[in-house]
Design a protein around this motif. Sequence first.
Motif, PDB file in Angstrom:
ATOM      1  N   ASP A  32      -6.373  -1.204  -5.972  1.00 30.50           N
ATOM      2  CA  ASP A  32      -7.753  -0.902  -6.368  1.00 30.50           C
ATOM      3  C   ASP A  32      -7.942   0.589  -6.610  1.00 30.50           C
ATOM      4  O   ASP A  32      -8.626   0.993  -7.559  1.00 30.50           O
ATOM      5  CB  ASP A  32      -8.733  -1.374  -5.287  1.00 30.50           C
ATOM      6  CG  ASP A  32      -8.815  -2.889  -5.177  1.00 30.50           C
ATOM      7  OD1 ASP A  32      -8.334  -3.572  -6.113  1.00 30.50           O
ATOM      8  OD2 ASP A  32      -9.353  -3.380  -4.165  1.00 30.50           O
ATOM      9  N   GLU A  89      -1.594  -9.183   7.100  1.00 28.17           N
ATOM     10  CA  GLU A  89      -2.902  -9.021   6.473  1.00 28.17           C
ATOM     11  C   GLU A  89      -3.217  -7.548   6.239  1.00 28.17           C
ATOM     12  O   GLU A  89      -3.780  -7.184   5.198  1.00 28.17           O
ATOM     13  CB  GLU A  89      -3.984  -9.664   7.327  1.00 28.17           C
ATOM     14  CG  GLU A  89      -3.948 -11.175   7.317  1.00 28.17           C
ATOM     15  CD  GLU A  89      -4.974 -11.799   8.252  1.00 28.17           C
ATOM     16  OE1 GLU A  89      -5.813 -11.054   8.799  1.00 28.17           O
ATOM     17  OE2 GLU A  89      -4.936 -13.020   8.419  1.00 28.17           O
ATOM     18  N   ALA A  90      -2.860  -6.706   7.199  1.00 25.55           N
ATOM     19  CA  ALA A  90      -3.102  -5.272   7.049  1.00 25.55           C
ATOM     20  C   ALA A  90      -2.275  -4.705   5.900  1.00 25.55           C
ATOM     21  O   ALA A  90      -2.764  -3.889   5.112  1.00 25.55           O
ATOM     22  CB  ALA A  90      -2.774  -4.540   8.350  1.00 25.55           C
ATOM     23  N   GLN A 112      -3.640  -4.037  -1.543  1.00 24.02           N
ATOM     24  CA  GLN A 112      -4.794  -4.291  -2.408  1.00 24.02           C
ATOM     25  C   GLN A 112      -5.624  -3.024  -2.565  1.00 24.02           C
ATOM     26  O   GLN A 112      -6.079  -2.706  -3.670  1.00 24.02           O
ATOM     27  CB  GLN A 112      -5.656  -5.429  -1.819  1.00 24.02           C
ATOM     28  CG  GLN A 112      -6.839  -5.803  -2.687  1.00 24.02           C
ATOM     29  CD  GLN A 112      -6.425  -6.357  -4.031  1.00 24.02           C
ATOM     30  OE1 GLN A 112      -5.437  -7.050  -4.138  1.00 24.02           O
ATOM     31  NE2 GLN A 112      -7.173  -6.025  -5.068  1.00 24.02           N
ATOM     32  N   ALA A 113      -5.826  -2.302  -1.479  1.00 21.97           N
ATOM     33  CA  ALA A 113      -6.582  -1.048  -1.547  1.00 21.97           C
ATOM     34  C   ALA A 113      -5.865  -0.043  -2.437  1.00 21.97           C
ATOM     35  O   ALA A 113      -6.504   0.679  -3.224  1.00 21.97           O
ATOM     36  CB  ALA A 113      -6.789  -0.475  -0.139  1.00 21.97           C
ATOM     37  N   ALA A 142      -3.869  -5.922   2.734  1.00 19.41           N
ATOM     38  CA  ALA A 142      -5.103  -5.177   2.492  1.00 19.41           C
ATOM     39  C   ALA A 142      -4.782  -3.755   2.023  1.00 19.41           C
ATOM     40  O   ALA A 142      -5.447  -3.221   1.122  1.00 19.41           O
ATOM     41  CB  ALA A 142      -5.954  -5.136   3.762  1.00 19.41           C
TER      42      ALA A 142
END
Length: 184
Positions: A116, A105-106, A112-113, A109
Amino acid sequence: MKKLIAVLALTASPALAASGPFFSLRNTDFIVTLAFIVFIGILLYAKVPAKIAAMLDGRAVQIKAELDEARALREEAKVLLASYERKQKDVIEQANRIVASAKEEAMAAAAQAKADLQVSIARRVAAAEDQIASAEQSAIRAVKDQAISVAVAAAGDVLAKQMTAEGAAASIDAAIAQVDAKLH
């Protein structure tokens, strides 16, 4: 029974014993042997060996029961230990799965960060490029406007210097003729 024991204790005392023939009350060895035999007789009459055997048998039964209970407790403890070891193993595996899931998950994330951030940077770059293009267009317009103003002013100065009264009248008449031709 108590009276018999008291009489035998007084009769078999060493004070009455003395040296002499063996079967005499004065012989100490005979008195001791006789006292021992009487003592054994009293023990047998009172059924002391049976009582001792019964006590020993009872104690043996009690010890056997305690040993059986200890074995049962030991087996139960082994079962509990195995159960707790399985539970501990399951908990460790679950903790490892949770850690692995958290890491995934990290990572997701973080990815994704990053994506983004790249999109945000691309938007900001595009906005900056649009601002630069707009500023460039404004600058070009301003330069053109300034060039036109300078050219008009220069042309006005040149025409004002070259223009005579006759040339001005001819120029006005030509302009009126052009306007008349375009409007009709």
